[in-house]
Enzyme design. Structure first.
Site, short mmCIF file in Angstrom:
data_model
loop_
_atom_site.label_atom_id
_atom_site.label_comp_id
_atom_site.label_asym_id
_atom_site.label_seq_id
_atom_site.Cartn_x
_atom_site.Cartn_y
_atom_site.Cartn_z
N ASP A 229 1.35 24.29 62.74
CA ASP A 229 2.23 24.75 63.83
C ASP A 229 3.67 24.90 63.34
O ASP A 229 4.21 24.01 62.68
CB ASP A 229 2.24 23.73 64.97
CG ASP A 229 0.86 23.41 65.52
OD1 ASP A 229 -0.11 23.40 64.74
OD2 ASP A 229 0.76 23.13 66.72
N HIS A 231 5.94 26.53 65.85
CA HIS A 231 6.54 26.39 67.19
C HIS A 231 8.00 26.86 67.27
O HIS A 231 8.87 26.11 67.73
CB HIS A 231 6.44 24.95 67.66
CG HIS A 231 5.13 24.64 68.32
ND1 HIS A 231 4.67 25.33 69.43
CD2 HIS A 231 4.16 23.73 68.03
CE1 HIS A 231 3.49 24.85 69.79
NE2 HIS A 231 3.15 23.89 68.95
N ASP A 258 -0.08 28.51 66.77
CA ASP A 258 1.12 27.95 67.41
C ASP A 258 2.39 28.33 66.66
O ASP A 258 3.17 27.50 66.22
CB ASP A 258 1.00 26.42 67.56
CG ASP A 258 0.10 26.03 68.74
OD1 ASP A 258 -0.62 26.92 69.26
OD2 ASP A 258 0.11 24.86 69.13
N ASP A 261 6.65 29.17 71.18
CA ASP A 261 6.83 28.15 72.25
C ASP A 261 7.52 26.90 71.72
O ASP A 261 7.50 26.61 70.53
CB ASP A 261 5.49 27.75 72.90
CG ASP A 261 4.99 28.77 73.90
OD1 ASP A 261 5.80 29.56 74.40
OD2 ASP A 261 3.78 28.77 74.20
N ARG A 262 8.12 26.17 72.67
CA ARG A 262 8.86 24.93 72.39
C ARG A 262 10.18 25.22 71.66
O ARG A 262 11.25 25.06 72.22
CB ARG A 262 8.02 23.93 71.59
CG ARG A 262 6.82 23.40 72.35
CD ARG A 262 7.23 22.38 73.39
NE ARG A 262 6.11 21.74 74.01
CZ ARG A 262 6.23 20.81 74.97
NH1 ARG A 262 7.42 20.44 75.39
NH2 ARG A 262 5.16 20.27 75.51
N ASN A 290 -3.60 27.53 70.43
CA ASN A 290 -3.69 27.46 71.90
C ASN A 290 -2.42 27.98 72.57
O ASN A 290 -2.43 28.35 73.75
CB ASN A 290 -4.00 26.04 72.37
CG ASN A 290 -2.92 25.05 72.01
OD1 ASN A 290 -2.57 24.90 70.84
ND2 ASN A 290 -2.36 24.36 72.98
N HIS A 291 -1.30 28.04 71.83
CA HIS A 291 -0.05 28.56 72.42
C HIS A 291 0.08 30.07 72.29
O HIS A 291 1.04 30.64 72.80
CB HIS A 291 1.16 27.87 71.82
CG HIS A 291 1.48 26.58 72.51
ND1 HIS A 291 2.40 26.49 73.53
CD2 HIS A 291 0.98 25.34 72.35
CE1 HIS A 291 2.45 25.24 73.97
NE2 HIS A 291 1.59 24.52 73.27
N HIS A 339 -7.36 26.27 64.32
CA HIS A 339 -6.21 25.58 64.90
C HIS A 339 -6.53 24.21 65.48
O HIS A 339 -5.88 23.22 65.20
CB HIS A 339 -5.56 26.45 65.98
CG HIS A 339 -4.37 25.79 66.60
ND1 HIS A 339 -3.17 25.65 65.93
CD2 HIS A 339 -4.19 25.19 67.80
CE1 HIS A 339 -2.30 25.01 66.71
NE2 HIS A 339 -2.90 24.71 67.84
N ARG A 387 -5.95 15.79 76.04
CA ARG A 387 -5.14 16.90 76.55
C ARG A 387 -5.64 17.42 77.90
O ARG A 387 -4.96 18.21 78.55
CB ARG A 387 -5.17 18.07 75.56
CG ARG A 387 -4.61 17.74 74.21
CD ARG A 387 -4.84 18.89 73.26
NE ARG A 387 -4.54 18.53 71.89
CZ ARG A 387 -3.35 18.69 71.30
NH1 ARG A 387 -2.34 19.18 71.99
NH2 ARG A 387 -3.17 18.35 70.04
N HIS A 414 -2.37 21.63 65.30
CA HIS A 414 -2.48 21.30 66.73
C HIS A 414 -1.87 19.95 67.13
O HIS A 414 -1.65 19.73 68.31
CB HIS A 414 -3.97 21.35 67.10
CG HIS A 414 -4.29 21.40 68.56
ND1 HIS A 414 -3.58 22.12 69.48
CD2 HIS A 414 -5.31 20.82 69.27
CE1 HIS A 414 -4.13 21.98 70.68
NE2 HIS A 414 -5.19 21.20 70.57
#
Length: 485
Positions: A229, A231, A258, A261-262, A290-291, A339, A387, A414
């Site tokens: 990730d 991010h 990923d 995001d964030r 997943n993002h 991922h 999660r 992840h």
């Protein structure tokens, strides 16, 4: 009487553990805080504060399923405990389950009718649910939906004479262009929308042609680097290239989902990765995380950032291109890279993953959901996901999957790891995470893995975060969610 003394001693010890847990929480050591709250709960499982505090620590680690369980337990013990509804509502919200969140905030308002903060959060939640209902009402059915890519002609977009940024001459994305674009991004300059469209449309064509599981051959004496990730942490991405070299046919990378995001430089990250993919498809492999989905992008900042830095058309276009990303890779028929993780059933063959129809938003169950969301667990067998999506799988599940598919190793991402990586399941599974000091607060290192042929032994390199301009993580995120962070 001795029983009473034992109970009192337990209660005192539990309070001490809670205090230690609170200190760990303040220091952003959330896993340690969870462990200490757990010890306190074991001594006194009727204290609602312990459950609600542990729920908050789970939220910080994005373990929303566990947070919902803990908050629900607090509510079960004391149905009038306001923080139980508050924490559970926040966890539902973080999962994009707005209607469930609304019920908790309505209950919160009933319990605390004069609490302005509770009233404000309820109002914001009601607005978000109304917006969702409106979007659902006007949504075009999937079968009738036209590709937004068909409506874009980037050639017709004029480049103003005063634009001094990176330019693509003709149809070919060159290394010189990518270097110039990166330099502009470093200085917080924008790429012209014409060239941004050109990159994203070109990468869409490249990705659409790939299977859902891609086989990569690394010739003897050559290598490939796997990153986890990122991010939206653009300056840390550049640090990876500084440490390990720019992507090229001789120095290929696989970024394992990923990308966005964030972090608040997600546009810069995704355009950089996509530009390298256009420059040389063999130099840059990309798998879906997943993002890379509409629901996550709506909540965690990418959608807002795209609107701010580009425009509404790009929001749709990125969502479409994310659906084209492959779900997994196999390196030299030995190393499986995806991922999230493995599946709720045994016997899943690589051919089944290759056959997944991935051109959609991730479903809430099934192989595609699980490959994007699942996590390893220390216990054998399978368990519920912390999660609230996917599942947790043990070393025995990993071993069987590898044996059934004649593989040696699983690499997945992840999850934040203190050292940037973790080796689990008897050395058969490695988690790699490449966003150091995640969200500017976790204090973790980042890592990447170099695999050299023919033996493909994982060579793990760790690194620390580098400074970035003063733009906070989640700067473009859903304002409503920021209220609960």
């Amino acid at each position: 009487m001795p029983v009473m003394e034992a109970d009192t001693t337990d209660a005192v010890h539990a309070e001490e553990l809670k205090s230690q847990a609170n200190e760990a929480f303040k220091a952003h050591k959330y896993a340690q805080a969870i462990d200490l709250y757990t010890q306190a709960i074991e001594l006194n499982d009727q204290n609602v504060v312990y459950w609600a505090n542990r729920a908050f620590a789970h939220i910080k680690l994005e373990e929303y399923g566990s947070a919902i369980q803990d908050a629900s337990k607090a509510i079960e013990i004391d149905p009038k405990y306001s923080k139980g509804y508050y924490r559970r509502g926040a966890a539902f919200l973080a999962m994009g389950k707005l209607k469930e969140a609304l019920k908790d905030f309505q209950q919160l308002k009933k319990i605390c009718p004069n609490d302005r903060d509770a009233a404000k959060k309820l109002k914001e939640c009601e607005k978000a649910v109304m917006k969702l209902k409106f979007e659902e009402a006007i949504a075009v059915p999937e079968a009738q939906r036209r590709s937004v890519a068909d409506s874009i002609d980037f050639h017709a977009i004029d480049v103003e004479p005063q634009y001094t940024g990176a330019k693509i001459e003709g149809d070919v994305v060159t290394l010189d262009f990518v270097k110039k674009m990166i330099e502009d991004f470093k200085n917080q300059k924008s790429l012209h929308k014409r060239y941004a469209f050109q990159i994203v449309l070109q990468v869409r064509e490249i990705l659409r042609a790939l299977p859902s599981l891609v086989d990569v051959n690394i010739p003897e004496g050559r290598h490939l680097t796997v990153c986890g990730d990122v991010h939206g942490q653009f300056y840390d991405l550049l640090n990876i290239f500084e440490l390990n070299g720019l992507p090229s046919d001789e120095n290929p990378y696989l970024f394992n989902g990923d990308f966005v995001d964030r972090g608040s430089f997600s546009v810069e990250v995704i355009l950089t990765l996509f530009a390298f993919k256009c420059m040389s498809p063999a130099a840059m492999h990309l798998s879906r995380g997943n993002h890379e989905s509409k629901s996550m992008n709506k909540i965690y900042g990418f959608e807002g950032e795209v609107r701010s830095k580009l425009n509404e058309t790009f929001v749709e276009l990125f969502a479409e291109v994310f659906c084209c990303l492959p779900l997994a890779y196999v390196l030299n028929e030995k190393v499986f890279v995806a991922h999230g993780g493995l599946f709720s059933v045994d016997g899943v063959k690589l051919s089944e993953i290759r056959a997944i129809d991935r051109f959609c938003e991730p479903p809430e169950e099934g192989l595609m959901c699980e490959i994007l969301w699942s996590d390893p667990q220390p216990n054998p067998g399978r368990g519920p996901s912390k999660r609230g999506v996917g599942l947790a799988f043990g070393a025995d599940v990993t071993k069987r999957f590898l044996e059934e598919n004649n593989l040696d190793l699983i690499v997945r991402s992840h999850e934040v790891k203190d050292e940037g990586y973790e080796i689990e399941h008897d050395g058969k599974l490695i988690t790699v995470f490449s966003a150091p000091n995640y969200c500017d607060q976790m204090g973790n290192k980042g890592a990447f893995i170099r695999f050299e042929a023919p033996d493909l032994k994982p060579n793990i390199v760790t690194f620390s975060a580098v400074p970035h301009p003063d733009v906070k993580p989640m700067a473009y995120a859903n304002n409503f969610l920021q209220m609960f962070q």
